[in-house]
Design an enzyme around this catalytic site. Structure first.
Site, PDB file in Angstrom:
ATOM      1  N   ARG A  29      -2.590  -2.107  -3.388  1.00 31.01           N
ATOM      2  CA  ARG A  29      -3.768  -1.285  -3.163  1.00 31.01           C
ATOM      3  C   ARG A  29      -3.728  -0.137  -4.163  1.00 31.01           C
ATOM      4  O   ARG A  29      -2.723   0.551  -4.290  1.00 31.01           O
ATOM      5  CB  ARG A  29      -3.762  -0.725  -1.749  1.00 31.01           C
ATOM      6  CG  ARG A  29      -4.948   0.162  -1.526  1.00 31.01           C
ATOM      7  CD  ARG A  29      -4.924   0.801  -0.173  1.00 31.01           C
ATOM      8  NE  ARG A  29      -6.117   1.623  -0.031  1.00 31.01           N
ATOM      9  CZ  ARG A  29      -6.121   2.798   0.557  1.00 31.01           C
ATOM     10  NH1 ARG A  29      -5.008   3.291   1.040  1.00 31.01           N
ATOM     11  NH2 ARG A  29      -7.224   3.481   0.655  1.00 31.01           N
ATOM     12  N   ASN A  42       0.872  -1.182   0.000  1.00 39.69           N
ATOM     13  CA  ASN A  42       0.000   0.000   0.000  1.00 39.69           C
ATOM     14  C   ASN A  42       0.907   1.230   0.000  1.00 39.69           C
ATOM     15  O   ASN A  42       1.495   1.579   1.017  1.00 39.69           O
ATOM     16  CB  ASN A  42      -0.880  -0.036   1.255  1.00 39.69           C
ATOM     17  CG  ASN A  42      -1.824   1.149   1.336  1.00 39.69           C
ATOM     18  OD1 ASN A  42      -1.747   2.079   0.536  1.00 39.69           O
ATOM     19  ND2 ASN A  42      -2.710   1.112   2.313  1.00 39.69           N
ATOM     20  N   HIS A 101     -13.174   3.118   0.155  1.00 32.68           N
ATOM     21  CA  HIS A 101     -13.221   2.101   1.220  1.00 32.68           C
ATOM     22  C   HIS A 101     -13.875   0.803   0.718  1.00 32.68           C
ATOM     23  O   HIS A 101     -14.366   0.002   1.514  1.00 32.68           O
ATOM     24  CB  HIS A 101     -14.042   2.579   2.445  1.00 32.68           C
ATOM     25  CG  HIS A 101     -13.399   3.675   3.240  1.00 32.68           C
ATOM     26  ND1 HIS A 101     -14.126   4.671   3.819  1.00 32.68           N
ATOM     27  CD2 HIS A 101     -12.104   3.922   3.554  1.00 32.68           C
ATOM     28  CE1 HIS A 101     -13.313   5.499   4.463  1.00 32.68           C
ATOM     29  NE2 HIS A 101     -12.070   5.064   4.306  1.00 32.68           N
ATOM     30  N   GLU A 134      -8.308  -4.951   5.256  1.00 28.66           N
ATOM     31  CA  GLU A 134      -8.182  -4.665   3.819  1.00 28.66           C
ATOM     32  C   GLU A 134      -7.024  -5.453   3.198  1.00 28.66           C
ATOM     33  O   GLU A 134      -7.112  -5.896   2.059  1.00 28.66           O
ATOM     34  CB  GLU A 134      -7.994  -3.159   3.618  1.00 28.66           C
ATOM     35  CG  GLU A 134      -9.275  -2.410   3.972  1.00 28.66           C
ATOM     36  CD  GLU A 134      -9.091  -0.910   4.158  1.00 28.66           C
ATOM     37  OE1 GLU A 134      -9.368  -0.175   3.218  1.00 28.66           O
ATOM     38  OE2 GLU A 134      -8.685  -0.481   5.248  1.00 28.66           O
ATOM     39  N   ARG A 137     -12.190  16.239   7.683  1.00 32.60           N
ATOM     40  CA  ARG A 137     -12.948  16.567   6.462  1.00 32.60           C
ATOM     41  C   ARG A 137     -14.386  16.927   6.806  1.00 32.60           C
ATOM     42  O   ARG A 137     -14.992  16.319   7.692  1.00 32.60           O
ATOM     43  CB  ARG A 137     -12.953  15.372   5.511  1.00 32.60           C
ATOM     44  CG  ARG A 137     -11.633  15.147   4.821  1.00 32.60           C
ATOM     45  CD  ARG A 137     -11.634  13.837   4.051  1.00 32.60           C
ATOM     46  NE  ARG A 137     -10.703  12.891   4.631  1.00 32.60           N
ATOM     47  CZ  ARG A 137     -10.589  11.619   4.275  1.00 32.60           C
ATOM     48  NH1 ARG A 137     -11.358  11.123   3.337  1.00 32.60           N
ATOM     49  NH2 ARG A 137      -9.703  10.838   4.852  1.00 32.60           N
TER      50      ARG A 137
END
Ligand code: ADP
Length: 396
Positions: free
Chosen positions: A91, A7, A180, A383, A241
């Site tokens: 990823r 990743n 996601h 993940e 955010r």
């Protein structure tokens, strides 16, 4: 068969080596500050002391070279040679409309990934650097790209289209993509197992609540709506955010003298739980402050819980019902109080939590009680394992 999962971020690189006969993690690690002063590699293998290597790493290729050396190191390595790595899973953040599933990487895929970079200028170029460096170091090993967006390519038009002039979709591919996806896919499969039911017969809502947070409506195993959009800024309130706001706020601020870049930074880095509380982007700090009576910290949490709860309501409407609600990621897996606050407003779905089960951590558990009409679950996301599973399936 061992699968290496990579990743790659702009200055960081996370990795895991998994033995896919048992799905066991053989080693994992993190390289930070690639290309800047103070580069460091931290390598861990179960049952061994952590190894920390501080030395300049100017490029991702140099960093990957050190990762490979750590994996085969006679003292703290876990394989004898790199030939024991059968495949690499990368990823990849944005697959646009080109990739609706994971894919074996070849030159054509690299070219398409470059084309998708415009939609994820911070993430895709970094992913590509990692992929290219790995291809140079392990030229004969099959590589697979697993996209954050792919799982959401099943969204119907009414869920993914913005009501903007249609030409913007045709010209610039402006639409909802969602993120996601690897996590939502993993936890939905695990939820079906935990419920003892077939994923194909279930309506699930997955709540991935971390620093970045998104919800996903999963009907019969397919994503039918999700809260992030063209970018990961949309939807819920997050650590820093803002999530969904009235879009007219942006020209309003620009007219007040902010530059577009300043508004962008404000919405991505200075808003959310941090912006409202003024304390921290970390939910633990904000929960702590709220417990000590800080009103703005409490408001930041209230907004967060309210948005998760009302988005759950929207997804019940999208699927005409729900069988199971899943909590995952840092906050979703760990915060007993947030789960209770969110579920407190779901009585119309017949949700009632078992307080003892809701206080458990770290394992896949049903946290609703036996009378609850909707099953509520905590499922730790993984993940890397999902990427490794897809990689194994495709590399075979
Ligand atoms: P990301 O991958 O998006 O950076 P994570 O999934 O790691 O995020 O989640 C990080 C968030 O989870 C942090 O805001 C952290 O405060 C929160 N978190 C972790 N443990 C707890 C806990 N015990 N209680 C409340 N929040 C927690």
């Amino acid at each position: 068969m061992n699968v290496l999962v990579i990743n790659c971020g702009s200055s960081s690189l996370k990795y895991q080596l998994l033995d896919m006969t048992t799905e066991e993690v053989l080693a994992k690690g993190l390289v930070e500050r690639i290309g800047i002063e103070g580069s460091v590699l931290v390598h861990e293998a179960p049952g061994q002391d952590k190894v920390k290597l501080e030395q300049p790493m100017k490029t991702h290729k140099e960093a990957l070279n050190l990762v490979m050396a750590a994996l085969v190191d006679p003292a703290h390595g876990v394989v004898k040679s790199l030939e024991e790595i059968s495949a690499v899973g990368h990823r990849a953040v944005h697959g646009a409309e080109t990739f609706s599933d994971s894919v074996v990487i070849d030159d054509a895929v690299i070219k398409s990934l470059e084309e998708c970079s415009e939609l994820a200028p911070l993430h895709n170029p970094a992913n590509l650097i990692g992929i290219n460096a790995c291809r140079e170091l392990l030229p004969n090993v099959p590589m697979v790209a697993v996209f954050d967006t792919a799982f959401h390519q099943t969204l119907p038009g009414e869920a993914f289209m913005y009501p903007l002039p249609y030409e913007l979709y045709e010209k610039f591919k402006i639409r909802k993509y969602g993120f996601h996806g690897t996590s939502h896919k993993f936890v939905s499969q695990a939820a079906a197992e935990l419920m003892g039911k077939k994923l194909e017969n279930l309506k699930l809502i997955s709540c991935h609540l971390g620093n970045g947070a998104s919800l996903c409506a999963i009907k019969n195993g397919k994503s039918v709506d999700t809260s992030m959009g063209l970018t990961p800024l949309a939807g819920l309130e997050m650590g820093t955010r803002c999530g969904d706001i009235d879009p007219a706020i942006i020209p309003f601020l620009v007219n007040k003298g902010y530059t577009v870049e300043e508004v962008d930074v404000l919405m991505n880095k200075k808003s959310g739980v941090l912006g409202v509380s003024g304390i921290s982007s970390d939910f633990r700090d904000v929960e702590g402050a709220a417990n000590n009576g800080n009103k703005r910290a409490q408001l930041a949490l209230d907004i967060f819980h309210y948005r998760v709860r009302t988005t759950i309501g929207a997804y019940v409407a999208a699927m005409d019902g729900v069988d199971g609600i899943i909590f995952t990621a840092g906050l979703g897996e760990n915060s007993t109080t947030s789960r209770a606050a969110i579920c407190g407003g779901l009585k119309y779905l017949g949700v009632s939590l078992d307080p003892v089960a809701n206080s458990k951590r770290g394992e896949a558990t049903i946290i609703s009680d036996k009378d609850s009409k909707t099953t509520v679950m905590v499922i730790p996301t993984n993940e890397e394992l999902m990427i490794a599973r897809d990689t194994l399936a495709l590399a075979k």
